[in-house]
Design a protein around this motif. Structure first.
Motif, PDB file in Angstrom:
ATOM      1  N   VAL A  65      15.002 -37.064 -39.729  1.00 39.89           N
ATOM      2  CA  VAL A  65      15.745 -38.096 -40.444  1.00 39.89           C
ATOM      3  C   VAL A  65      15.906 -37.671 -41.899  1.00 39.89           C
ATOM      4  N   GLY A  66      14.882 -37.027 -42.439  1.00 42.85           N
ATOM      5  CA  GLY A  66      14.943 -36.535 -43.811  1.00 42.85           C
ATOM      6  C   GLY A  66      14.975 -37.656 -44.827  1.00 42.85           C
ATOM      7  N   VAL A  67      15.559 -37.375 -45.964  1.00 43.54           N
ATOM      8  CA  VAL A  67      15.634 -38.345 -47.051  1.00 43.54           C
ATOM      9  C   VAL A  67      16.724 -39.369 -46.780  1.00 43.54           C
ATOM     10  N   ASN A  68      17.870 -38.915 -46.313  1.00 50.73           N
ATOM     11  CA  ASN A  68      19.002 -39.789 -46.030  1.00 50.73           C
ATOM     12  C   ASN A  68      19.202 -39.782 -44.514  1.00 50.73           C
ATOM     13  N   GLY A  69      18.716 -40.808 -43.854  1.00 50.55           N
ATOM     14  CA  GLY A  69      18.673 -40.839 -42.390  1.00 50.55           C
ATOM     15  C   GLY A  69      19.971 -40.516 -41.675  1.00 50.55           C
ATOM     16  N   VAL A  70      21.088 -40.945 -42.207  1.00 51.03           N
ATOM     17  CA  VAL A  70      22.361 -40.722 -41.518  1.00 51.03           C
ATOM     18  C   VAL A  70      22.899 -39.305 -41.710  1.00 51.03           C
ATOM     19  N   ALA A  71      22.292 -38.535 -42.591  1.00 49.25           N
ATOM     20  CA  ALA A  71      22.774 -37.176 -42.846  1.00 49.25           C
ATOM     21  C   ALA A  71      22.421 -36.209 -41.721  1.00 49.25           C
ATOM     22  N   TRP A  72      21.654 -36.660 -40.712  1.00 47.18           N
ATOM     23  CA  TRP A  72      21.356 -35.778 -39.580  1.00 47.18           C
ATOM     24  C   TRP A  72      22.657 -35.304 -38.934  1.00 47.18           C
ATOM     25  N   SER A  73      23.666 -36.171 -38.905  1.00 51.27           N
ATOM     26  CA  SER A  73      24.935 -35.786 -38.276  1.00 51.27           C
ATOM     27  C   SER A  73      25.655 -34.717 -39.089  1.00 51.27           C
ATOM     28  N   LEU A  74      25.504 -34.754 -40.414  1.00 57.97           N
ATOM     29  CA  LEU A  74      26.079 -33.689 -41.243  1.00 57.97           C
ATOM     30  C   LEU A  74      25.367 -32.369 -40.989  1.00 57.97           C
ATOM     31  N   SER A  75      24.077 -32.447 -40.703  1.00 60.19           N
ATOM     32  CA  SER A  75      23.314 -31.244 -40.367  1.00 60.19           C
ATOM     33  C   SER A  75      23.921 -30.576 -39.132  1.00 60.19           C
ATOM     34  N   CYS A  76      24.262 -31.383 -38.141  1.00 61.64           N
ATOM     35  CA  CYS A  76      24.926 -30.851 -36.940  1.00 61.64           C
ATOM     36  C   CYS A  76      26.317 -30.332 -37.289  1.00 61.64           C
ATOM     37  N   GLU A  77      27.038 -31.089 -38.083  1.00 59.24           N
ATOM     38  CA  GLU A  77      28.407 -30.717 -38.444  1.00 59.24           C
ATOM     39  C   GLU A  77      28.457 -29.370 -39.165  1.00 59.24           C
ATOM     40  N   VAL A  78      27.503 -29.112 -40.041  1.00 64.64           N
ATOM     41  CA  VAL A  78      27.453 -27.828 -40.745  1.00 64.64           C
ATOM     42  C   VAL A  78      27.274 -26.691 -39.746  1.00 64.64           C
ATOM     43  N   PHE A  79      26.407 -26.897 -38.760  1.00 63.26           N
ATOM     44  CA  PHE A  79      26.217 -25.883 -37.722  1.00 63.26           C
ATOM     45  C   PHE A  79      27.504 -25.674 -36.919  1.00 63.26           C
ATOM     46  N   PHE A  80      28.173 -26.760 -36.584  1.00 60.86           N
ATOM     47  CA  PHE A  80      29.433 -26.645 -35.838  1.00 60.86           C
ATOM     48  C   PHE A  80      30.451 -25.827 -36.629  1.00 60.86           C
ATOM     49  N   TYR A  81      30.558 -26.126 -37.916  1.00 59.08           N
ATOM     50  CA  TYR A  81      31.529 -25.414 -38.743  1.00 59.08           C
ATOM     51  C   TYR A  81      31.169 -23.946 -38.924  1.00 59.08           C
ATOM     52  N   LEU A  82      29.879 -23.634 -38.941  1.00 61.59           N
ATOM     53  CA  LEU A  82      29.490 -22.222 -39.004  1.00 61.59           C
ATOM     54  C   LEU A  82      29.940 -21.476 -37.751  1.00 61.59           C
ATOM     55  N   PHE A  84      32.449 -22.516 -35.728  1.00 61.35           N
ATOM     56  CA  PHE A  84      33.838 -22.816 -35.385  1.00 61.35           C
ATOM     57  C   PHE A  84      34.751 -21.598 -35.293  1.00 61.35           C
ATOM     58  N   PRO A  85      34.752 -20.675 -36.253  1.00 60.08           N
ATOM     59  CA  PRO A  85      35.678 -19.540 -36.124  1.00 60.08           C
ATOM     60  C   PRO A  85      35.470 -18.751 -34.824  1.00 60.08           C
ATOM     61  N   LEU A  86      34.222 -18.524 -34.449  1.00 58.33           N
ATOM     62  CA  LEU A  86      33.940 -17.807 -33.199  1.00 58.33           C
ATOM     63  C   LEU A  86      34.349 -18.645 -31.991  1.00 58.33           C
ATOM     64  N   LEU A  87      34.009 -19.930 -31.993  1.00 58.09           N
ATOM     65  CA  LEU A  87      34.369 -20.799 -30.863  1.00 58.09           C
ATOM     66  C   LEU A  87      35.881 -20.899 -30.704  1.00 58.09           C
ATOM     67  N   LEU A  88      36.583 -21.057 -31.813  1.00 58.36           N
ATOM     68  CA  LEU A  88      38.044 -21.145 -31.761  1.00 58.36           C
ATOM     69  C   LEU A  88      38.632 -19.861 -31.196  1.00 58.36           C
ATOM     70  N   TRP A  89      38.119 -18.725 -31.640  1.00 55.94           N
ATOM     71  CA  TRP A  89      38.599 -17.438 -31.144  1.00 55.94           C
ATOM     72  C   TRP A  89      38.343 -17.321 -29.640  1.00 55.94           C
ATOM     73  N   LEU A  90      37.131 -17.695 -29.190  1.00 52.65           N
ATOM     74  CA  LEU A  90      36.803 -17.595 -27.765  1.00 52.65           C
ATOM     75  C   LEU A  90      37.677 -18.531 -26.925  1.00 52.65           C
ATOM     76  N   PHE A 151      31.310 -30.952 -29.589  1.00 53.46           N
ATOM     77  CA  PHE A 151      32.250 -30.285 -30.499  1.00 53.46           C
ATOM     78  C   PHE A 151      33.139 -29.317 -29.722  1.00 53.46           C
ATOM     79  N   ILE A 152      32.532 -28.561 -28.813  1.00 48.21           N
ATOM     80  CA  ILE A 152      33.287 -27.613 -27.976  1.00 48.21           C
ATOM     81  C   ILE A 152      34.300 -28.369 -27.125  1.00 48.21           C
ATOM     82  N   LEU A 153      33.892 -29.503 -26.570  1.00 48.21           N
ATOM     83  CA  LEU A 153      34.828 -30.315 -25.782  1.00 48.21           C
ATOM     84  C   LEU A 153      36.015 -30.735 -26.653  1.00 48.21           C
ATOM     85  N   GLY A 154      35.749 -31.106 -27.898  1.00 44.38           N
ATOM     86  CA  GLY A 154      36.831 -31.466 -28.810  1.00 44.38           C
ATOM     87  C   GLY A 154      37.790 -30.313 -29.045  1.00 44.38           C
TER      88      GLY A 154
END
Length: 172
Positions: A65-82, A84-90, A151-154
């Motif tokens: 949960v960290g300091v800002n509980g709702v930021a867990w989703s941003l943690s996932c989003e950052v990973f998705f964006y890292l 993304f270029p490979l997933l989009l290419w595949l 994210f991949i489904l999207g």
């Protein structure tokens, strides 16, 4: 949709960084100030992970949960964006006629994730919420790798729309 033709991965990552991190840091600072002003304790060892948006990688319920509980989703989003270029290419290499198969396979994986979670330790129990362990909850709900499949489904669905291979529904 955020991918642009001819876009390089560094350009994409730069745009995403400036979209997410400055606002996140301001909100984290405001949350910390608010918590201190209202008498809440701020666990300082959770602050770096939250600021870097890596808190969702920790299966410890409080740390994830960290300091800002709702930021867990941003943690996932950052990973998705890292990724993304490979997933989009595949996914761009898949023929349009097979996109439905990819989407269906991804949905199957999404439905199997809670089944796999039952193999994880049953303790410690969640402090509140669903009747499962904190580790099972983390694996299904907050772990960036398991959330990646949504994210991949999207990406599959966006590509299907772009390729015009969506289901055509005709009124009867």
């Amino acid at each position: 949709w955020p991918g642009r033709p001819g876009d390089s991965a560094p350009k994409f990552w730069r745009r995403r960084f400036f979209k997410i991190f400055p606002n996140h840091w301001v909100v984290c600072a405001a949350v910390i100030v608010f918590m201190l002003a209202t008498g809440f304790t701020v666990d300082l060892h959770d602050v770096p992970a939250t600021l870097l948006l890596v808190q969702s990688w920790n299966p410890n319920f409080i740390a994830s949960v960290g300091v800002n509980g709702v930021a867990w989703s941003l943690s996932c989003e950052v990973f998705f964006y890292l990724c993304f270029p490979l997933l989009l290419w595949l996914i761009s290499k898949i023929r349009p006629s097979r996109l439905w198969w990819g989407a269906a396979g991804t949905v199957l994986v999404i439905f199997l994730i809670p089944v796999v979670a039952t193999l994880l330790p049953k303790n410690p129990p969640m402090p509140f919420g669903p009747p499962m362990s904190a580790v099972q909850y983390w694996f299904v709900y907050k772990f960036p790798v398991t959330r990646m499949f949504e994210f991949i489904l999207g990406i599959f669905l966006a590509r299907m729309v772009m390729e015009k291979c969506w289901i055509k529904i005709r009124p009867s």
